[in-house]
Design a protein around this motif. Structure first.
Motif, PDB file in Angstrom:
ATOM      1  N   ALA A  33      98.858  24.287  37.900  1.00  0.00           N
ATOM      2  CA  ALA A  33      99.445  23.022  37.433  1.00  0.00           C
ATOM      3  C   ALA A  33     100.516  23.301  36.381  1.00  0.00           C
ATOM      4  CB  ALA A  33      98.355  22.125  36.849  1.00  0.00           C
ATOM      5  N   GLY A  34     101.705  22.833  36.649  1.00  0.00           N
ATOM      6  CA  GLY A  34     102.777  22.959  35.668  1.00  0.00           C
ATOM      7  C   GLY A  34     103.419  24.329  35.594  1.00  0.00           C
ATOM      8  N   LEU A  35     103.209  25.166  36.603  1.00  0.00           N
ATOM      9  CA  LEU A  35     103.865  26.478  36.584  1.00  0.00           C
ATOM     10  C   LEU A  35     105.376  26.306  36.642  1.00  0.00           C
ATOM     11  CD1 LEU A  35     101.928  28.934  38.943  1.00  0.00           C
ATOM     12  CD2 LEU A  35     102.154  29.071  36.460  1.00  0.00           C
ATOM     13  N   ALA A  36     106.079  26.992  35.745  1.00  0.00           N
ATOM     14  CA  ALA A  36     107.537  26.935  35.735  1.00  0.00           C
ATOM     15  C   ALA A  36     108.088  27.984  36.695  1.00  0.00           C
ATOM     16  CB  ALA A  36     108.055  27.177  34.325  1.00  0.00           C
ATOM     17  N   GLU A  37     109.376  27.867  36.983  1.00  0.00           N
ATOM     18  CA  GLU A  37     110.018  28.854  37.849  1.00  0.00           C
ATOM     19  C   GLU A  37     109.938  30.230  37.190  1.00  0.00           C
ATOM     20  OE1 GLU A  37     114.331  29.677  40.042  1.00  0.00           O
ATOM     21  OE2 GLU A  37     113.985  27.823  38.907  1.00  0.00           O
ATOM     22  N   GLY A  38     109.544  31.215  37.982  1.00  0.00           N
ATOM     23  CA  GLY A  38     109.425  32.571  37.451  1.00  0.00           C
ATOM     24  C   GLY A  38     108.049  32.892  36.912  1.00  0.00           C
ATOM     25  N   GLU A  39     107.180  31.885  36.803  1.00  0.00           N
ATOM     26  CA  GLU A  39     105.799  32.129  36.392  1.00  0.00           C
ATOM     27  C   GLU A  39     104.943  32.352  37.636  1.00  0.00           C
ATOM     28  OE1 GLU A  39     105.031  29.729  32.258  1.00  0.00           O
ATOM     29  OE2 GLU A  39     104.886  28.564  34.104  1.00  0.00           O
ATOM     30  N   VAL A  40     103.874  33.135  37.466  1.00  0.00           N
ATOM     31  CA  VAL A  40     103.008  33.404  38.592  1.00  0.00           C
ATOM     32  C   VAL A  40     101.564  33.469  38.111  1.00  0.00           C
ATOM     33  CG1 VAL A  40     103.286  35.919  38.362  1.00  0.00           C
ATOM     34  CG2 VAL A  40     102.528  34.950  40.541  1.00  0.00           C
TER      35      VAL A  40
END
Length: 747
Positions: free
Chosen positions: A40-47
């Motif tokens: 939930a709420g992962l930003a671009e580039g997060e994994v």
């Protein structure tokens, strides 16, 4: 133990397969993947690869969802992940994560089942597997029962391995080098030419890389930190005073509150006069809450002073309010109508005792005990439009979330619980009463952060204590051996009391009433343990080592009496009777450590006690001296079987701490009631072991078993009986009631 395992990602996500003895527990609901709350709420580039690991451009975050109440839970969880992820913990962020069913506990429910840890029957194996099913289907996110390591040992290692192998796959895709030519080292994937691709640099690629579904866990022989002495992740912060606990939270615009509720437990409030309090410096409001009042001020101390100035009209307690009468109710509970369980019933007890030449009988008593953690109950709450935020140390974040939502009239998803380090608990933070109070205050002060802190007196007198209990024991000996042991224990039900506060019925017998007594590994020819449920009195709850905390004293003190009546050495007789190899090894080890049987000299004594609790066989030998000024505890030897010691330093600290906790309470502590009011309201009246009284403690951990176990609680139950048996050995005086200070002095 020690063998390399290949585990599918599905096993990590849903826990062990629960296929035991040919019986498969499993429905669609149980088998399906649990939703990963980190997505939930992962930003671009997060994994995020699973609920325990998240990586972004700023670093790696490890989720450690079992609460840290001083026992080092955050540290061991982080090390379990890091060992497989191959990363230095000094470079990561450690976060307890949000309340989520993904963090269910599949082990803790075992303690509530009548399943002996030594049993390998089909029913026993099935019961243990069912606990994982119950934990998952209920989303039981709870810290307790020494279950953190047993429950998380494989899950967290697998989480780290899944992340590692997926990062290797991402590095192979990014570099064009085959994955089998890559390795990891200190937070990076290393190419054959030595080039290092950090995990953070690989995050964006890994976010698009299919998660590796099968991983191989590393052989413990190759471990870098696990199994070896290492610093806990919190040791520097705690040693330098930099650790932030729930009570330390500060926010802009925050107000400070405290509460006063009826000192006669459950009595409620019929009215109050706040005139004097409202005129005091810094006081902003005096509010009514369920059962009492709250004062809001510009700092905590002023809130404390003003709360004491409020004149309250209290109602009477609905419970049996005086300790002598409470014990009368316990004594009256040894009747058939109140029998709760009889899990142990071997041989012919009645016939044997009826025909025995001499029957040894004894009655033992243990008192109520407060949790009394150093950090009193505290919480910060902020209620906005459609959102409630809670910052506190808790062992039950999902229950806190649901309970707060019910008070505020919100959906659980609108409540955000931010779990913080706790300054102690011993089981007290398995309750949410203080959070509910703070929510009531916040509802009257919307959009304002409210920091609610209890006074020490409020904390002590409104605890849900460890129950009082009584045992009646009968036994017989013949030909220099223990032949019969009939132990009856009467106590209020922790399960009934705790579940009632959650609005749930208690079903079936309460194993806690006889825990640490019914399941002891001794092959006594005629052996019976019966539990009797005392009707609810003062509300009670789990205390460090729960039922075993007192039952160790009730069982092992009488065992010692029987050994002496038989004229046999207490160690030799326990070894003769012991029917469990791992337990026998623990007894043999503590005998070697203490040089059992050697002459200590005049006015000195050595006492032995053994308790198998939470699956951990633990034996203790206490040495004391009978001095002109009182009993001096000289030395304690402890041996415990845990399957594998993950952190030798913390292992020793946990068992030593359990000994000190157990001995200190056995020496001095009791919680008594008069008119429904607890009479001990601060540490001066509930005194633990002093520094000058602390003995030298020698600890030994055995690793013979196949099951890995937790050690937060098993050091407690044998402490009191070992001390009592040592006092008897030194003085000839058998003490059958705790605390011992009611009978002897300590120096």
């Amino acid at each position: 133990m020690g063998r390399i395992k290949t585990i599918a990602r599905r096993s990590f996500l849903v826990g062990s397969a629960a296929i035991l003895g040919g019986v498969a527990f499993g429905t669609y609901m149980y088998k399906r993947d649990v939703e990963n709350p980190l997505t939930a709420g992962l930003a671009e580039g997060e994994v995020t690869f699973n609920p325990f690991v998240k990586i972004d451009a700023n670093g790696v975050t490890l989720i450690t969802p079992r609460a840290d109440v001083g026992q080092g839970a955050y540290s061991v969880q982080a090390h379990l992940i890091a060992e497989e992820l191959d990363i230095d913990l000094e470079t990561v962020r450690i976060d307890p994560g949000p309340p989520s069913a993904a963090y269910y506990n599949g082990v803790v429910a075992v303690e509530g089942m009548p399943v002996a840890a030594t049993s390998e029957t089909l029913m026993a194996r099935t019961g243990r597997g069912a606990a994982d099913v119950v934990g998952k289907l209920m989303g039981l996110q709870i810290t307790g029962g020494s279950s953190t390591v047993p429950d998380m040992y494989e899950r967290l290692r697998t989480a780290g391995a899944v992340a590692r192998e997926t990062l290797i796959a991402a590095a192979a895709e990014q570099s064009g080098v085959s994955a089998d030519q890559l390795r990891t080292q200190n937070g990076a994937v290393v190419l054959p030419d030595g080039t290092q691709l950090s995990y953070t640099d690989l995050a964006a690629t890994a976010a698009q890389t299919p998660v590796v579904e099968e991983v191989t866990l590393r052989d413990p022989a190759t471990w870098k930190t696990l199994g070896k002495p290492h610093l806990r992740t919190d040791i520097v912060a705690k040693s330098t005073g930099m650790q932030e606990y729930g009570i330390d939270i500060q926010m802009d615009g925050m107000v400070h509150a405290t509460t006063r509720t009826n000192p006669a437990i459950g009595g409620g409030i019929t009215g109050f006069d706040a005139t004097e309090a409202e005129a005091m410096r810094g006081v902003q409001a005096v509010l009514e809450i369920t059962g009492g009042i709250a004062v809001v001020a510009d700092n905590t101390w002023r809130a404390f002073q003003a709360a004491n100035a409020v004149e309250c009209d209290w109602g009477p307690s609905p419970y049996i309010g005086d300790t002598p009468k409470q014990f009368e109710e316990v004594a009256a509970s040894f009747i058939e109508d109140r029998q709760d369980s009889r899990f142990k019933d071997e041989g012919e007890i009645e016939a044997t005792l009826d025909t025995a030449e001499d029957v040894l009988e004894a009655e033992y008593r243990i008192p109520y005990l407060a949790h009394a953690p150093l950090e009193p109950m505290s919480v910060v709450v902020k209620l906005g439009e459609g959102r409630l935020d809670i910052w506190t140390g808790t062992q039950i974040p999902r229950f806190v979330q649901d309970g707060a939502a019910a008070v505020a009239g919100l959906e659980s998803g609108q409540v955000h619980v931010h779990v913080l380090m706790s300054g102690g608990s011993f089981g007290r933070r398995l309750e949410d009463d203080y959070v509910r109070q703070a929510v009531e205050i916040a509802m009257q002060l919307p959009d304002t952060p409210v920091k609610m802190v209890w006074t020490r007196e409020e904390d002590m007198t409104h605890d849900f204590p460890r129950p009082l209990a009584m045992s009646r024991a009968r036994g017989a000996v013949a030909d220099g051996a223990v032949q019969a042991f009939d132990l009856s224990i009467a106590a209020p039900s922790v399960a009934e009391s705790s579940l009632a506060r959650l609005g749930q019925p208690a079903m079936g017998p309460d194993v806690a009433i006889v825990a640490g007594a019914w399941d002891q590994p001794f092959a006594i020819p005629h052996y019976r343990v019966t539990g009797y449920r005392v009707p609810a009195m003062v509300p009670v709850s789990s205390w460090r080592s729960v039922g075993a905390s007192g039952n160790g004293f009730l069982h092992e003190s009488f065992m010692d009496e029987l050994c002496h009546a038989a004229g046999v050495d207490p160690m030799a007789e326990r070894l003769r009777l012991c029917s469990h190899d791992l337990s026998r090894a623990v007894l043999e080890e503590v005998a070697k450590m203490s040089d059992w049987g050697s002459d200590l000299g005049p006015k000195r004594g050595r006492g032995l006690a053994f308790t198998l609790a939470f699956g951990v066989p633990t034996a203790q030998v206490v040495e004391v001296s009978d001095t002109p000024d009182g009993i001096r505890i000289d030395k304690v030897f402890v041996a415990a079987e845990v399957g594998r010691v993950l952190d030798p330093v913390n292992f020793e600290a946990q068992l030593s701490g359990g000994v000190i906790w157990g001995l200190g309470h056995a020496m001095n502590c009791e919680l008594t009631y008069e008119g429904g009011m607890a009479q001990q309201d601060n540490y001066h009246a509930f005194e633990g072991m002093r520094l000058h009284q602390t003995p030298q403690i020698e600890v030994r951990g055995l690793e013979n078993g196949d099951e890995i176990r937790g050690v937060g609680e098993p050091g407690v139950p044998p402490a009191a009986p070992a001390l009592g048996n040592a006092i008897f050995a030194a003085t000839g005086q058998r003490i059958r009631e705790l605390p011992f200070a009611k009978t002897v002095d300590f120096v």
